[in-house]
Design a protein around this motif. Structure first.
Motif, short mmCIF file in Angstrom:
data_model
loop_
_atom_site.label_atom_id
_atom_site.label_comp_id
_atom_site.label_asym_id
_atom_site.label_seq_id
_atom_site.Cartn_x
_atom_site.Cartn_y
_atom_site.Cartn_z
N LEU A 1 0.84 -1.19 0.00
CA LEU A 1 0.00 0.00 0.00
C LEU A 1 0.87 1.24 0.00
O LEU A 1 1.94 1.26 0.62
CB LEU A 1 -0.91 0.01 1.23
N VAL A 2 0.41 2.27 -0.69
CA VAL A 2 1.15 3.52 -0.78
C VAL A 2 0.19 4.70 -0.66
O VAL A 2 -1.01 4.57 -0.87
CB VAL A 2 1.93 3.63 -2.11
N LEU A 3 0.75 5.84 -0.33
CA LEU A 3 0.00 7.09 -0.29
C LEU A 3 0.35 7.90 -1.53
O LEU A 3 1.52 8.21 -1.76
CB LEU A 3 0.34 7.90 0.97
N CYS A 4 -0.65 8.19 -2.35
CA CYS A 4 -0.42 8.96 -3.58
C CYS A 4 -0.36 10.45 -3.24
O CYS A 4 -1.33 11.01 -2.74
CB CYS A 4 -1.53 8.70 -4.58
N LYS A 5 0.76 11.07 -3.55
CA LYS A 5 0.97 12.47 -3.17
C LYS A 5 0.88 13.43 -4.36
O LYS A 5 0.98 14.63 -4.18
CB LYS A 5 2.33 12.61 -2.49
N GLU B 1 4.95 2.70 3.47
CA GLU B 1 4.68 2.74 4.91
C GLU B 1 5.88 3.24 5.71
O GLU B 1 5.72 3.89 6.75
CB GLU B 1 4.31 1.35 5.43
N ASP B 2 7.10 2.96 5.22
CA ASP B 2 8.30 3.35 5.96
C ASP B 2 8.76 4.77 5.63
O ASP B 2 9.80 5.22 6.11
CB ASP B 2 9.43 2.36 5.70
N GLY B 3 7.98 5.50 4.82
CA GLY B 3 8.32 6.87 4.49
C GLY B 3 9.11 7.03 3.20
O GLY B 3 9.31 8.15 2.72
N GLY C 1 -12.12 -0.81 4.11
CA GLY C 1 -11.47 -1.22 5.36
C GLY C 1 -9.97 -1.37 5.23
O GLY C 1 -9.27 -1.50 6.24
N THR C 2 -9.45 -1.36 3.99
CA THR C 2 -8.00 -1.44 3.81
C THR C 2 -7.34 -0.26 4.51
O THR C 2 -7.72 0.89 4.30
CB THR C 2 -7.64 -1.44 2.32
N THR C 3 -6.34 -0.55 5.34
CA THR C 3 -5.74 0.48 6.19
C THR C 3 -4.25 0.61 5.93
O THR C 3 -3.50 -0.36 6.05
CB THR C 3 -5.97 0.16 7.67
N LEU C 4 -3.83 1.80 5.58
CA LEU C 4 -2.42 2.12 5.38
C LEU C 4 -1.92 2.84 6.62
O LEU C 4 -2.42 3.89 6.98
CB LEU C 4 -2.26 3.01 4.14
N ARG D 1 -2.23 -3.90 6.03
CA ARG D 1 -1.25 -4.72 5.31
C ARG D 1 0.14 -4.42 5.83
O ARG D 1 0.53 -3.28 6.00
CB ARG D 1 -1.31 -4.45 3.81
N GLY D 2 0.90 -5.49 6.07
CA GLY D 2 2.28 -5.33 6.51
C GLY D 2 3.20 -5.12 5.34
O GLY D 2 2.78 -5.01 4.19
#
Length: 230
Positions: free
Chosen positions: A42-46, A60-62, A79-82, A171-172
């Motif tokens: 999973l990623v955060l789209c910026k 997740e680790d930046g 419900g998917t959680t980042l 998700r790990g």
């Protein structure tokens, strides 16, 4: 003056906003050939870099990556959680953005009020996140990691009350999903025992045998807005 333990200070420092999480959307990586170990992460789209034709995403680790559009899955399971910023931030996908925008005004006000009470209960920051042009909306939670984790179950119950069922799944790093039990209405631990049904009875009507089915209890449970029985 109170002295804050060093471990507590580091936690507080980690929870200070490095960036504005609301306004960004979560996605899942797929089809990467040069870095297959990142697939399913999973990623955060910026944002999208038009000059490079790639999305700028945060893991997740930046760590940040530039990813092609074809390697992004933008519709996630509700419900998917980042988790980001050492667990201080939870970016929870709720469902289709159109479901939220089409709520009646009084229902939307009730949802906003409930989310405010939810945030106060767990001493966290909570905000709805709707990104223009994105197919889904999410909720962004920020606070001490333990409190954020504890709030996830009740977040699922809250949205179930408003007809948006979800089970929070974090998700790990390896892409595996850990399900938060009880996040759905009637989840594990709250499952009611099945009602006993009457034995079927066979009777004769005008020369034909007819089997009557047992009586079923169709009453809806009396529950509050979090899905808990009163």
């Amino acid at each position: 003056q109170a002295v804050v333990p060093s471990s507590r200070r580091s936690c507080i420092d980690a929870c200070r906003p490095r960036l504005q999480m609301a306004g960004y959307a979560a996605a899942q990586l797929r089809g990467l050939k040069a870095a297959p170990q990142l697939n399913d992460r999973l990623v955060l789209c910026k944002g999208f870099d038009d000059s490079k034709g790639r999305w700028l995403v945060e893991l997740e680790d930046g760590e940040e990556k530039a990813v092609k559009h074809d390697n992004m899955l933008m519709t996630l399971e509700p419900g998917t959680t980042l988790r980001l910023e050492r667990g201080c931030v939870a970016h929870v996908t709720i469902g289709r953005a159109s479901v939220l925008t089409q709520l009646e005004e009084d229902v939307r006000q009730s949802l906003d009020t409930d989310l405010q009470g939810f945030a106060e209960k767990f001493d966290i920051r909570c905000e709805l996140n709707v990104v223009e042009g994105w197919p889904q909306f999410s909720v962004v939670l920020r606070g001490v990691p333990e409190q954020v984790s504890q709030s996830l179950d009740e977040l699922g119950q809250l949205f179930n009350y408003y007809g948006m069922p979800l089970t929070t799944k974090t998700r790990g790093a390896g892409g595996g999903a850990a399900t938060s039990a009880g996040a759905t209405l009637g989840g594990a631990g709250d499952e009611a025992a099945p009602a006993e049904e009457e034995a079927p009875e066979t009777i004769e009507v005008e020369g034909m045998e007819v089997t009557s089915l047992g009586k079923r209890d169709r009453r809806r449970p009396n529950v509050d807005r979090y899905g808990r029985e009163r």
